[in-house]
Design an enzyme around this catalytic site. Structure first.
Site, PDB file in Angstrom:
ATOM      1  N   ASN A 190       0.804  -1.236   0.000  1.00 60.36           N
ATOM      2  CA  ASN A 190       0.000   0.000   0.000  1.00 60.36           C
ATOM      3  C   ASN A 190       0.830   1.277   0.000  1.00 60.36           C
ATOM      4  O   ASN A 190       0.350   2.320  -0.441  1.00 60.36           O
ATOM      5  CB  ASN A 190      -1.036  -0.004   1.137  1.00 60.36           C
ATOM      6  CG  ASN A 190      -0.408   0.131   2.496  1.00 60.36           C
ATOM      7  OD1 ASN A 190       0.731  -0.292   2.696  1.00 60.36           O
ATOM      8  ND2 ASN A 190      -1.126   0.716   3.423  1.00 60.36           N
TER       9      ASN A 190
ATOM     10  N   GLU B 105       3.646  -5.097  12.034  1.00 59.69           N
ATOM     11  CA  GLU B 105       2.873  -3.867  11.821  1.00 59.69           C
ATOM     12  C   GLU B 105       1.675  -4.241  10.966  1.00 59.69           C
ATOM     13  O   GLU B 105       1.805  -4.441   9.754  1.00 59.69           O
ATOM     14  CB  GLU B 105       3.747  -2.811  11.112  1.00 59.69           C
ATOM     15  CG  GLU B 105       5.026  -2.454  11.853  1.00 59.69           C
ATOM     16  CD  GLU B 105       4.778  -1.706  13.164  1.00 59.69           C
ATOM     17  OE1 GLU B 105       3.676  -1.150  13.338  1.00 59.69           O
ATOM     18  OE2 GLU B 105       5.695  -1.693  14.003  1.00 59.69           O
TER      19      GLU B 105
ATOM     20  N   CYS C  25      -3.301   1.634   6.738  1.00 58.21           N
ATOM     21  CA  CYS C  25      -3.528   0.846   7.946  1.00 58.21           C
ATOM     22  C   CYS C  25      -4.255   1.661   9.009  1.00 58.21           C
ATOM     23  O   CYS C  25      -5.047   1.139   9.768  1.00 58.21           O
ATOM     24  CB  CYS C  25      -2.199   0.338   8.475  1.00 58.21           C
ATOM     25  SG  CYS C  25      -0.969   1.623   8.706  1.00 58.21           S
TER      26      CYS C  25
ATOM     27  N   GLU D 287       7.918   1.118  15.056  1.00 55.96           N
ATOM     28  CA  GLU D 287       8.724   1.802  14.050  1.00 55.96           C
ATOM     29  C   GLU D 287       8.761   3.260  14.453  1.00 55.96           C
ATOM     30  O   GLU D 287       7.739   3.813  14.857  1.00 55.96           O
ATOM     31  CB  GLU D 287       8.098   1.636  12.669  1.00 55.96           C
ATOM     32  CG  GLU D 287       8.176   0.206  12.194  1.00 55.96           C
ATOM     33  CD  GLU D 287       7.440  -0.063  10.899  1.00 55.96           C
ATOM     34  OE1 GLU D 287       7.827  -0.980  10.187  1.00 55.96           O
ATOM     35  OE2 GLU D 287       6.468   0.657  10.608  1.00 55.96           O
TER      36      GLU D 287
HETATM   37  P1  NAD Z   1      -0.451  -9.559   2.982  1.00 58.95           P
HETATM   38  O1  NAD Z   1      -0.402  -9.738   4.445  1.00 58.95           O
HETATM   39  O2  NAD Z   1      -1.294 -10.482   2.183  1.00 58.95           O
HETATM   40  O3  NAD Z   1       1.016  -9.589   2.347  1.00 58.95           O
HETATM   41  C1  NAD Z   1       2.062  -8.808   2.846  1.00 58.95           C
HETATM   42  C2  NAD Z   1       3.373  -9.444   2.437  1.00 58.95           C
HETATM   43  O4  NAD Z   1       3.485 -10.737   3.023  1.00 58.95           O
HETATM   44  C3  NAD Z   1       3.543  -9.636   0.950  1.00 58.95           C
HETATM   45  O5  NAD Z   1       4.877  -9.356   0.602  1.00 58.95           O
HETATM   46  C4  NAD Z   1       3.240 -11.113   0.772  1.00 58.95           C
HETATM   47  O6  NAD Z   1       3.831 -11.693  -0.374  1.00 58.95           O
HETATM   48  C5  NAD Z   1       3.824 -11.686   2.036  1.00 58.95           C
HETATM   49  N1  NAD Z   1       3.250 -12.975   2.431  1.00 58.95           N
HETATM   50  C6  NAD Z   1       2.011 -13.455   2.190  1.00 58.95           C
HETATM   51  N2  NAD Z   1       1.854 -14.674   2.762  1.00 58.95           N
HETATM   52  C7  NAD Z   1       3.025 -14.957   3.380  1.00 58.95           C
HETATM   53  C8  NAD Z   1       3.477 -16.059   4.161  1.00 58.95           C
HETATM   54  N3  NAD Z   1       2.691 -17.099   4.419  1.00 58.95           N
HETATM   55  N4  NAD Z   1       4.731 -16.006   4.658  1.00 58.95           N
HETATM   56  C9  NAD Z   1       5.524 -14.947   4.427  1.00 58.95           C
HETATM   57  N5  NAD Z   1       5.159 -13.883   3.685  1.00 58.95           N
HETATM   58  C10 NAD Z   1       3.916 -13.892   3.174  1.00 58.95           C
HETATM   59  O7  NAD Z   1      -0.846  -8.082   2.666  1.00 58.95           O
HETATM   60  P2  NAD Z   1      -2.272  -7.453   2.722  1.00 58.95           P
HETATM   61  O8  NAD Z   1      -3.095  -8.138   3.771  1.00 58.95           O
HETATM   62  O9  NAD Z   1      -2.815  -7.254   1.374  1.00 58.95           O
HETATM   63  O10 NAD Z   1      -1.785  -6.011   3.269  1.00 58.95           O
HETATM   64  C11 NAD Z   1      -2.673  -5.140   3.736  1.00 58.95           C
HETATM   65  C12 NAD Z   1      -2.607  -5.145   5.252  1.00 58.95           C
HETATM   66  O11 NAD Z   1      -1.411  -4.495   5.680  1.00 58.95           O
HETATM   67  C13 NAD Z   1      -3.752  -4.383   5.863  1.00 58.95           C
HETATM   68  O12 NAD Z   1      -4.255  -5.119   6.955  1.00 58.95           O
HETATM   69  C14 NAD Z   1      -3.084  -3.098   6.345  1.00 58.95           C
HETATM   70  O13 NAD Z   1      -3.755  -2.458   7.378  1.00 58.95           O
HETATM   71  C15 NAD Z   1      -1.731  -3.613   6.749  1.00 58.95           C
HETATM   72  N6  NAD Z   1      -0.755  -2.513   6.865  1.00 58.95           N
HETATM   73  C16 NAD Z   1      -0.269  -2.197   8.111  1.00 58.95           C
HETATM   74  C17 NAD Z   1       0.606  -1.118   8.268  1.00 58.95           C
HETATM   75  C18 NAD Z   1       1.150  -0.749   9.625  1.00 58.95           C
HETATM   76  O14 NAD Z   1       2.139  -0.030   9.688  1.00 58.95           O
HETATM   77  N7  NAD Z   1       0.548  -1.198  10.720  1.00 58.95           N
HETATM   78  C19 NAD Z   1       1.001  -0.385   7.152  1.00 58.95           C
HETATM   79  C20 NAD Z   1       0.497  -0.747   5.900  1.00 58.95           C
HETATM   80  C21 NAD Z   1      -0.384  -1.811   5.770  1.00 58.95           C
END
Ligand code: NAD
Length: 483
Positions: free
Chosen positions: A155, A252, A285, A465
Site C-alpha cells: 500500500n 505492523e 492501515c 517503528e
Molecule cells: P499480505 O499480508 O497479504 O502480504 C504482505 C506481504 O506478506 C507480501 O509481501 C506477501 O507476499 C507476504 N506474504 C504473504 N503470505 C506470506 C506467508 N505465508 N509467509 C511470508 N510472507 C507472506 O498483505 P495485505 O493483507 O494485502 O496487506 C494489507 C494489510 O497491511 C492491511 O491489513 C493493512 O492495514 C496492513 N498494513 C499495516 C501497516 C502498519 O504499519 N501497521 C502499514 C500498511 C499496511
C-alpha cells in the site's frame, strides 16, 4: 529515468541485477487504467537463499565501516531518495495508483524517516548497569541481530521501507527485502539508491515474490529477525512457520481505527480530516473507518462530512487535482464492492453516499476505482464496523454516552489508531487514556513523525517503528559482567 527503465523489474542480490527468478513471471497491471505495466520476474527459494548468503557475507563489511561511515552513507541515501523523488512518484502512480497529492507528503515523510536513523547510526550506544567500588562492572552491549528479513505489503512501499530499512542498517544489520509482487518496482529503485549511496553490495538485497518467497525468508535459519508490514492473517501464518526457529518478529498490521466526535468539536475540521484520509483510497492501515459522532451534532457532522467526501476528486493519479486514486487490483475493487453490497443486503447501516464505481472517462473507465462511501447508523458489531475493508468506506455510528462509545470503539480485534475531537482538554485526556490503540490523535489525523513510535495494540501487531524504539527493534542486548 524513462518510464520503460523504471518499469523494469529485476531481483537485486549483492550488486547483481537478475532478469529472471525461479518463481516465473507475472503481468503487472496499472490500477488506474487496467493496462499492463510490464512483465515482472519473481524470486523463490534459490533467490532468497542467495540473497541471505549475500546479506550474511556483507555483515562484516558493514560492521567494519563503523558508525560514522554508516551514518554518512545513510545520509547520502536520504539525499538520493529525495533527489529521485520524481521517479519514485511516477512509479508509485503506475504501480499503486496513488495520486501525486498523497505521494508528495509520503515522500517527504519517507526522507524524514531515513534522516531520523541517520541520526541514530552513530548513537547506538550501550548501558552501564552496575559498577562497584571493588572493581566489578556490568555493562550492556547493543548488538545487531545480523541478517534481518523485511517483508512488506503494497500500500505504500517507499514509506514502509523507509520505516524499516534505515533503522535496521543504523543498528548494524543487513537486510533481505521481500516486497509484495504487486509493488516490485519501488523496492528495486530503493535498492538502487542504496548502492548509489555507497551502501556496500549485499547490505540491502531485494527479492520480489509471492507468499512462498516470504515464507522462505521466515524459515531461513540465517535470518535472525523479521520485520513485517501486512495483514494479521499472514502474520499468524508467519509466526507459525517461524515457531520452530523461535523467530522474533516486529508486526505492523491492520486496523479498524475510530474517530470520536464530541458536541464541542470543530465539526468542519473533524469532517475534513476524516475525508482527507482518502488519499490512498482507504488502503491505509490507520484509516479512520469508524466515526462515532455524538447524537447532538450528528446531523451537522453528516452534512459537513458528506460534503467533504463529495468534493474528493477521484481520478487520474498523474493529475495534481486528484485527491483519490484507484484500489490496487480488480480483486480488491470486487471485494470492496462486495462488502458494500453485503452491508446493504444485511442492513448493517444506511448508505448515505457512494457505494459504487465512479463514472470516469477514457483510459480511466476500466480502472479499479470505488466511490467514497459512507454508511450511517451502522451496527457497531456488524462486519461493516468490525472487518478491515481496506477501501474508501466509512461507518458512522451515533452515541450519547461517552463510556458506551469508548466501549464500542475498543470492541474490535484491532488497536492501531484513534482520533478524538473535542475542545475540552480534560475530556480529551480522559478518552486518550481509555482508547486501546498504539496512537491517538487529538483534533488531528495525519500527524506522523519519525521520532515517535508507531505500532499497534491487539491484532494490529507488536513492536515499533520510529524513534529510539524503532532502532531498538533491530538490536539485541548482551550483558557483560566483569568480576
Ligand atoms: P499480505 O499480508 O497479504 O502480504 C504482505 C506481504 O506478506 C507480501 O509481501 C506477501 O507476499 C507476504 N506474504 C504473504 N503470505 C506470506 C506467508 N505465508 N509467509 C511470508 N510472507 C507472506 O498483505 P495485505 O493483507 O494485502 O496487506 C494489507 C494489510 O497491511 C492491511 O491489513 C493493512 O492495514 C496492513 N498494513 C499495516 C501497516 C502498519 O504499519 N501497521 C502499514 C500498511 C499496511
Amino acid at each position: 529515468m524513462t518510464d520503460a527503465q523504471l518499469l523494469t523489474n529485476q531481483i537485486l542480490i549483492g550488486s547483481d541485477f537478475l532478469d529472471r527468478g525461479s518463481a516465473g513471471t507475472d503481468q503487472h497491471w496499472n490500477p488506474a487504467t487496467a493496462t499492463v505495466n510490464g512483465e515482472i520476474t519473481l524470486g523463490g527459494r534459490p533467490e532468497i537463499d542467495a540473497a541471505v548468503a549475500a546479506a550474511k557475507a556483507a555483515l562484516p563489511v558493514w560492521e567494519a565501516l563503523g558508525p560514522i561511515e554508516r551514518r554518512d552513507r545513510l545520509s547520502r541515501l536520504a539525499a538520493i531518495i529525495e533527489s529521485w523523488g520524481e521517479d519514485f512518484r511516477a512509479l508509485s502512480a503506475a504501480e499503486t495508483g496513488m495520486p501525486q497529492q498523497g505521494f508528495i507528503w509520503r515522500l517527504k515523510l519517507s526522507v524524514e524517516w531515513i534522516r531520523q536513523y541517520v541520526g541514530y547510526a552513530d548513537k547506538v550506544g550501550g548501558d552501564l548497569t552496575g559498577s562497584s567500588d571493588d572493581g566489578q562492572l556490568e555493562y550492556v552491549r547493543y548488538e545487531p541481530y545480523g541478517v534481518v528479513g523485511i517483508i512488506i505489503t503494497w500500500n505504500s512501499p517507499l514509506l514502509s521501507l523507509a520505516m524499516k530499512v534505515p533503522a535496521a542498517l543504523a543498528a548494524g544489520n543487513t537486510v533481505v527485502i521481500k516486497p509484495s509482487e504487486l509493488t516490485p518496482y519501488t523496492p528495486l529503485l530503493f535498492g538502487r539508491a542504496c548502492l548509489e549511496a555507497g551502501i556496500p553490495p549485499g547490505v540491502v538485497n531485494v527479492v520480489p515474490g509471492g507468499a512462498d518467497a516470504g515464507e522462505q525468508v521466515v524459515i531461513h535459519p540465517d535470518v535472525e529477525k523479521i520485520s513485517f508490514t501486512g495483514g494479521a492473517v499472514t502474520a499468524a501464518k508467519m509466526m507459525q512457520a517461524g515457531a520452530p526457529f523461535i523467530k522474533p518478529f516486529c508486526m505492523e498490521l491492520g486496523g479498524k481505527s475510530a474517530y470520536i466526535v464530541f458536541p464541542d468539536a470543530d465539526l468542519k475540521m473533524a469532517a475534513t480530516l476524516a475525508a482527507k484520509e482518502l488519499s490512498n483510497a482507504g488502503q491505509s492501515c490507520k484509516f479512520g473507518s469508524r466515526i462515532f459522532v455524538h447524537d447532538d451534532v450528528r446531523a451537522d457532522y453528516m452534512a459537513a462530512f458528506t460534503e467533504a467526501c463529495r468534493s474528493v476528486v477521484v481520478g487520474d493519479p498523474e493529475d495534481m487535482a486528484t485527491n483519490m486514486g484507484p484500489l490496487i487490483t480488480r480483486g480488491a475493487q470486487d471485494r470492496v464492492l462486495g462488502m458494500i453490497e453485503q452491508a446493504q443486503s444485511g442492513n448493517y447501516g444506511r448508505l448515505a453516499l457512494g457505494g459504487g464505481k465512479p463514472k470516469l472517462d477514457g483510459a480511466l473507465s476500466q480502472g479499479y476505482f470505488v466511490e467514497p462511501t459512507i454508511f450511517e447508523d451502522v451496527d457497531p458489531l456488524s462486519p461493516l464496523a468490525q472487518d478491515e475493508i481496506f477501501g474508501p468506506v466509512y461507518s458512522v455510528i451515533g452515541f450519547t454516552d461517552e463510556a458506551t462509545a469508548i466501549a464500542q470503539i475498543n470492541n474490535t480485534k484491532f488497536g492501531l489508531s484513534g482520533y478524538v475531537h473535542t475542545r475540552d482538554l480534560r475530556r480529551a485526556l480522559r478518552v486518550v487514556a481509555q482508547v486501546k490503540s498504539g496512537t491517538v490523535y487529538v483534533n488531528d489525523a495525519n500527524r506522523r513523525h519519525p521520532w515517535s513510535p508507531f505500532g499497534g495494540f491487539k491484532q494490529s501487531g507488536f513492536g515499533d517503528e520510529g524513534g529510539r524504539a524503532g532502532l531498538d527493534e533491530f538490536l539485541r542486548k548482551k550483558t557483560v559482567g566483569i568480576a
